[in-house]
Motif scaffolding. Sequence first.
Motif, PDB file in Angstrom:
ATOM      1  N   SER A   4      -2.329  12.894   1.835  1.00 27.47           N
ATOM      2  CA  SER A   4      -3.243  12.155   0.959  1.00 27.47           C
ATOM      3  C   SER A   4      -2.545  11.011   0.227  1.00 27.47           C
ATOM      4  CB  SER A   4      -3.886  13.099  -0.053  1.00 27.47           C
ATOM      5  OG  SER A   4      -2.887  13.719  -0.858  1.00 27.47           O
ATOM      6  N   ASP A  38       4.500   5.237   7.004  1.00 26.79           N
ATOM      7  CA  ASP A  38       3.463   6.259   7.143  1.00 26.79           C
ATOM      8  C   ASP A  38       3.159   6.457   8.636  1.00 26.79           C
ATOM      9  OD1 ASP A  38       0.795   7.382   7.458  1.00 26.79           O
ATOM     10  OD2 ASP A  38       0.473   6.981   5.330  1.00 26.79           O
ATOM     11  N   ARG A  85      -0.635   5.459   9.435  1.00 25.93           N
ATOM     12  CA  ARG A  85      -0.943   4.034   9.277  1.00 25.93           C
ATOM     13  C   ARG A  85      -0.197   3.176  10.298  1.00 25.93           C
ATOM     14  NH1 ARG A  85      -5.494   5.207   6.979  1.00 25.93           N
ATOM     15  NH2 ARG A  85      -5.398   5.681   4.752  1.00 25.93           N
ATOM     16  N   ARG A  96      -3.326   7.038   0.832  1.00 25.62           N
ATOM     17  CA  ARG A  96      -4.640   6.512   0.464  1.00 25.62           C
ATOM     18  C   ARG A  96      -4.556   4.984   0.306  1.00 25.62           C
ATOM     19  NH1 ARG A  96      -2.000   9.064  -3.311  1.00 25.62           N
ATOM     20  NH2 ARG A  96      -1.460   8.034  -5.272  1.00 25.62           N
ATOM     21  N   GLY A  97      -5.725   4.414   0.152  1.00 22.42           N
ATOM     22  CA  GLY A  97      -5.782   2.969  -0.040  1.00 22.42           C
ATOM     23  C   GLY A  97      -6.366   2.286   1.179  1.00 22.42           C
ATOM     24  N   ASN A  98      -6.898   1.096   0.964  1.00 17.64           N
ATOM     25  CA  ASN A  98      -7.515   0.388   2.081  1.00 17.64           C
ATOM     26  C   ASN A  98      -7.110  -1.080   2.156  1.00 17.64           C
ATOM     27  OD1 ASN A  98      -8.901  -0.661  -0.081  1.00 17.64           O
ATOM     28  ND2 ASN A  98     -10.932  -0.345   0.769  1.00 17.64           N
ATOM     29  N   GLN A 134       0.842  -1.203   0.000  1.00 20.96           N
ATOM     30  CA  GLN A 134       0.000   0.000   0.000  1.00 20.96           C
ATOM     31  C   GLN A 134       0.873   1.246   0.000  1.00 20.96           C
ATOM     32  OE1 GLN A 134      -3.518  -0.249   2.470  1.00 20.96           O
ATOM     33  NE2 GLN A 134      -3.360   1.910   2.999  1.00 20.96           N
ATOM     34  N   ASP A 135       0.341   2.309  -0.584  1.00 20.34           N
ATOM     35  CA  ASP A 135       1.018   3.606  -0.564  1.00 20.34           C
ATOM     36  C   ASP A 135       0.994   4.170   0.851  1.00 20.34           C
ATOM     37  OD1 ASP A 135       1.468   3.488  -3.300  1.00 20.34           O
ATOM     38  OD2 ASP A 135      -0.413   4.508  -3.778  1.00 20.34           O
ATOM     39  N   TRP A 164       2.137   7.958   3.394  1.00 19.34           N
ATOM     40  CA  TRP A 164       2.608   9.335   3.542  1.00 19.34           C
ATOM     41  C   TRP A 164       4.048   9.301   4.037  1.00 19.34           C
ATOM     42  CZ3 TRP A 164       1.061  12.792   8.228  1.00 19.34           C
ATOM     43  CH2 TRP A 164       1.626  14.068   8.091  1.00 19.34           C
TER      44      TRP A 164
END
Length: 203
Positions: free
Chosen positions: A113, A160, A163, A116-118, A103-104, A106
């Motif tokens: 932003s 991140d 996250r 993002r992603g889930n 996943q991406d 920050w």
Amino acid sequence: MASQQLRSRSNWQTLSGQRALGVEKLFCIGLQQALDSVYPNQFQVDPHPKDFTNIYSDFELSEEILNEIYNPDISNKKWGIKMDFAIRNNETGKTLYGEIKRQDGWVENTKPSAGRGNAHERSAKYFTPGLQRILREKSKIQSETILPFWLILVGDITRDPKRNREIAFWFQGYENNFYMWRDTNNLGDLLDFFENNLLPHLL
């Protein structure tokens, strides 16, 4: 003192040059080689196990619910989940299931932003009572100190700040069930984590 048997036997330096294989395949091959070198023929790292491919389609709803919903013939349907890997002990019958989520995130020189992603949120389904029950049954791992699955995260999500807090919050008390694989060129740290925190529950 932490054991580093798997790390010391790993051929990851050779494998890491084969980036085209992808992280999931490299993980499975590297872990299998390391386990084989320490525990010959005892473990099987199974990519994309089919243990749970029918758990939803096989689940029986009550007549009351069936009478209130669209109820076609689903005898040929396969609804369930497919995890990324299973680590099976052929001697004890114990299995640890897992997923690798990219996943991406920050990080430096990006905006919040960018996180993002889930993908990480989709992994939260493994905390639900139904999946916990069937994972416990299939895994044969009954210890309350560990969950029957391992979540491995890769990509910028591993650095991140939001996250990292979110995932650590979810896994409070079960910190050994997730791993932030920040450097996928380094299998050694991941092997140490697995050997010291998860492997004992498979023996």
